[in-house]
Design an enzyme around this catalytic site. Structure first.
Site, PDB file in Angstrom:
ATOM      1  N   ASN A  89      11.259 -25.538 -54.559  1.00  0.00           N
ATOM      2  CA  ASN A  89       9.813 -25.701 -54.590  1.00  0.00           C
ATOM      3  C   ASN A  89       8.710 -25.781 -53.639  1.00  0.00           C
ATOM      4  OD1 ASN A  89       8.862 -27.066 -57.216  1.00  0.00           O
ATOM      5  ND2 ASN A  89      10.330 -26.732 -58.429  1.00  0.00           N
ATOM      6  N   ASP A 144      14.390 -23.322 -62.333  1.00  0.00           N
ATOM      7  CA  ASP A 144      14.569 -22.605 -63.904  1.00  0.00           C
ATOM      8  C   ASP A 144      16.124 -22.349 -63.387  1.00  0.00           C
ATOM      9  OD1 ASP A 144      12.548 -22.223 -65.354  1.00  0.00           O
ATOM     10  OD2 ASP A 144      11.643 -21.184 -63.900  1.00  0.00           O
ATOM     11  N   ILE A 178      13.377 -28.839 -70.276  1.00  0.00           N
ATOM     12  CA  ILE A 178      13.380 -29.976 -70.686  1.00  0.00           C
ATOM     13  C   ILE A 178      12.012 -30.087 -71.883  1.00  0.00           C
ATOM     14  CG2 ILE A 178      12.092 -32.578 -70.062  1.00  0.00           C
ATOM     15  CD1 ILE A 178      13.493 -31.142 -67.157  1.00  0.00           C
TER      16      ILE A 178
HETATM   17  O1  PMT Z   1       2.998 -30.337 -57.603  1.00  0.00           O
HETATM   18  P1  PMT Z   1       1.689 -29.586 -57.011  1.00  0.00           P
HETATM   19  O2  PMT Z   1       1.655 -29.480 -55.745  1.00  0.00           O
HETATM   20  O3  PMT Z   1       0.672 -30.983 -57.490  1.00  0.00           O
HETATM   21  O4  PMT Z   1       1.148 -28.782 -57.780  1.00  0.00           O
HETATM   22  C1  PMT Z   1       1.052 -28.524 -59.762  1.00  0.00           C
HETATM   23  C2  PMT Z   1       2.020 -27.555 -60.801  1.00  0.00           C
HETATM   24  C3  PMT Z   1       1.852 -26.474 -60.143  1.00  0.00           C
HETATM   25  C4  PMT Z   1       4.055 -28.259 -59.893  1.00  0.00           C
HETATM   26  C5  PMT Z   1       1.712 -27.803 -62.357  1.00  0.00           C
HETATM   27  O5  PMT Z   1       0.104 -27.818 -61.906  1.00  0.00           O
HETATM   28  C6  PMT Z   1       2.847 -27.447 -62.352  1.00  0.00           C
HETATM   29  O6  PMT Z   1       2.150 -25.784 -63.122  1.00  0.00           O
HETATM   30  N1  PMT Z   1       3.821 -27.302 -63.226  1.00  0.00           N
HETATM   31  C7  PMT Z   1       4.382 -26.591 -64.028  1.00  0.00           C
HETATM   32  C8  PMT Z   1       5.166 -26.003 -62.685  1.00  0.00           C
HETATM   33  C9  PMT Z   1       6.473 -24.628 -63.911  1.00  0.00           C
HETATM   34  O7  PMT Z   1       7.511 -24.607 -63.225  1.00  0.00           O
HETATM   35  O8  PMT Z   1       5.804 -24.023 -64.807  1.00  0.00           O
HETATM   36  P2  PMT Z   1       7.183 -22.590 -65.467  1.00  0.00           P
HETATM   37  O9  PMT Z   1       5.842 -22.185 -66.150  1.00  0.00           O
HETATM   38  O10 PMT Z   1       8.231 -22.592 -64.550  1.00  0.00           O
HETATM   39  O11 PMT Z   1       7.184 -24.596 -66.732  1.00  0.00           O
HETATM   40  C10 PMT Z   1       6.770 -24.459 -68.289  1.00  0.00           C
HETATM   41  C11 PMT Z   1       6.952 -25.958 -68.118  1.00  0.00           C
HETATM   42  O12 PMT Z   1       8.171 -25.975 -68.682  1.00  0.00           O
HETATM   43  C12 PMT Z   1       6.044 -26.235 -67.507  1.00  0.00           C
HETATM   44  O13 PMT Z   1       5.254 -27.503 -67.925  1.00  0.00           O
HETATM   45  C13 PMT Z   1       7.394 -27.237 -66.947  1.00  0.00           C
HETATM   46  O14 PMT Z   1       7.173 -28.210 -66.437  1.00  0.00           O
HETATM   47  C14 PMT Z   1       8.451 -27.159 -68.106  1.00  0.00           C
HETATM   48  N2  PMT Z   1      10.479 -26.947 -67.659  1.00  0.00           N
HETATM   49  C15 PMT Z   1      10.639 -25.639 -66.692  1.00  0.00           C
HETATM   50  C16 PMT Z   1      11.559 -25.296 -66.851  1.00  0.00           C
HETATM   51  C17 PMT Z   1      12.682 -26.550 -67.579  1.00  0.00           C
HETATM   52  N3  PMT Z   1      13.459 -26.109 -67.076  1.00  0.00           N
HETATM   53  N4  PMT Z   1      12.235 -27.422 -67.883  1.00  0.00           N
HETATM   54  C18 PMT Z   1      10.611 -27.754 -68.001  1.00  0.00           C
HETATM   55  O15 PMT Z   1      10.486 -29.006 -67.990  1.00  0.00           O
END
Ligand code: PMT
Length: 406
Positions: free
Chosen positions: A212, A280, A309
């Protein structure tokens, strides 16, 4: 602010070396004790006599001088300073520093020192832009070396561009800034923080992967901000071009499963901030063998879910769970609503919700617009640089932990 501070000033060769005399004068005016090392090149531009007169100290020049070694060996010289300033820092000396070379007093003292080092580079614009110099500078900054300048403008060689020594008062301000920062309170001292950053890469086969657009800018800035407040910080990072933040332990991984293992191996922790963009799903195939093109058309890519995580940390038993867990929510609409839902589902204390719609530039850009969502409040933060988001978040984390019962 720098009264009584001991500064070792290393003067390398370069036409701007004469301005180091003014630096010495300004530092002395502010009460700093300045000891100087003059390289062979530096001595072509300024005399030991003027350096000694302004610093009111002996000037050190020769690695093999028996007198100097008897009075003040190069090891002591480098250790008895509170800060080592290299001004001007030539391309040659930066190269030696980056590669650990030690063939004169200046480079040996720089290799032997256990004190912070600040460099003030100056050189011809092409020398500064050369990939070798840029790589050396990147290496040094990744090791925590501080840098002031160079500035842009007319250069002594007649060319125009970046390579001018920073203004003397900017150098003095940087020295003062360093000591002010060092003296600032460290509210997270004794705490351990785990931060995830960057993308994960999920292999399709040995040569292809799903990834990504995360650059790691936001996560790395958070790790740096927490370390600045005194937290021992473990940064678990996917593949990025970001330099390692100073004073942070970096664990590099590729896949979500490796990130999961690294985070759990880093426990126990007081704080966890999950800013990584974790895939995911991963491809449910034997990823050891390259997929061949076939007349049947593109291969199906069956997907299976990756471990979550953030949720796994939130689900740990109370005595193993980090006290404050902060997740991120990357959404393209209904940002706050989805963030609230994630807060409960993932068992974290706060969610930093950011809009990653096309055009916002959140992925990969320097700025971010976020909402800080907790169980009982939603704060809207103005658009700001990612390092400012990180600083504000780190301050909030420190305040929350200071307020929490032990
Ligand atoms: O890296 P940059 O270019 O500076 O951009 C920053 C960012 C946009 C990546 C950052 O600010 C951000 O939003 N990170 C989270 C991105 C994300 O995966 O969001 P999500 O809504 O899909 O996930 C929700 C949360 O669960 C996040 O804290 C993610 O780290 C966590 N997660 C998700 C899936 C997974 N399998 N394990 C996780 O821990």
């Amino acid at each position: 602010m720098i009264d009584g501070k001991r500064i070792l000033l290393i003067i390398a060769g370069g036409i701007a070396a004469y301005r180091s005399l003014d630096v010495i004068r300004r530092l002395r005016e502010r009460g700093a004790d300045v000891r100087c090392v003059l390289t062979k090149g530096g001595a072509q531009f300024v005399t030991p006599l003027s350096v000694a007169a302004l610093s009111e100290n002996k000037v050190y020049q020769d690695l093999f001088s028996l007198t100097d070694e008897a009075e003040m060996g190069h090891i002591r010289l480098s250790r008895e300073a509170d800060l080592v300033v290299v001004c001007p820092a030539s391309a040659d000396l930066l190269g030696k520093m980056a590669n650990g070379l030690a063939d004169d007093l200046a480079s040996t003292a720089l290799l032997a020192t256990d004190k912070p080092v600040m460099v003030c580079p100056t050189m011809n614009v092409m020398m500064w832009q050369h990939p070798a110099t840029q790589a050396n500078m990147l290496t040094l900054e990744a090791r925590g070396v501080l840098r002031v300048g160079p500035g842009a403008g007319n250069l002594a060689c007649g060319e125009v561009g970046t390579g001018r020594l920073a203004e003397v008062m900017d150098i003095v301000a940087a020295v003062e800034g360093y000591f002010a920062e060092e003296a600032s309170p460290k509210p997270l001292a004794g705490r351990h923080a785990i931060v995830t950053s960057g993308p994960t890469w999920e292999a399709i086969d040995p040569v292809r992967y799903i990834a990504n657009r995360s650059s790691g800018k936001q996560g790395h800035a958070i790790a740096a901000a927490l370390a600045k407040l005194g937290a021992r910080t473990t940064l678990v990072s996917g593949t990025t071009n970001m330099p390692d933040p100073a004073g942070v332990d970096v664990v590099r991984i590729e896949s979500a499963r490796q990130m999961y293992d690294a985070c759990h191996a880093a426990l126990p922790a007081d704080i966890a901030v999950c800013a990584a963009a974790v895939a995911d799903w991963r491809v449910d195939l034997d990823t050891d063998k390259k997929i061949k093109k076939s007349a049947d058309g593109p291969p199906p890519l069956p997907l299976v879910e990756n471990p979550d995580i953030l949720a796994s940390l939130g689900q740990l038993a109370a005595n193993a769970r980090p006290r404050l867990i902060v997740g991120f929510a990357a959404e393209t609409g209904n940002v706050v609503e989805y963030a609230r839902a994630k807060l409960g589902r993932k068992g974290c204390n706060w969610i930093v919700a950011n809009d990653v719609s096309p055009g916002t530039g959140t992925f990969g850009g320097d700025d971010n617009t976020v909402h800080l969502v907790s169980a009982d409040a939603v704060e809207e933060w103005p658009r700001m640089r990612k390092d400012e988001v990180a600083g504000r978040l780190a301050d909030r984390i420190a305040a929350a932990l200071a307020g929490a019962a032990e």
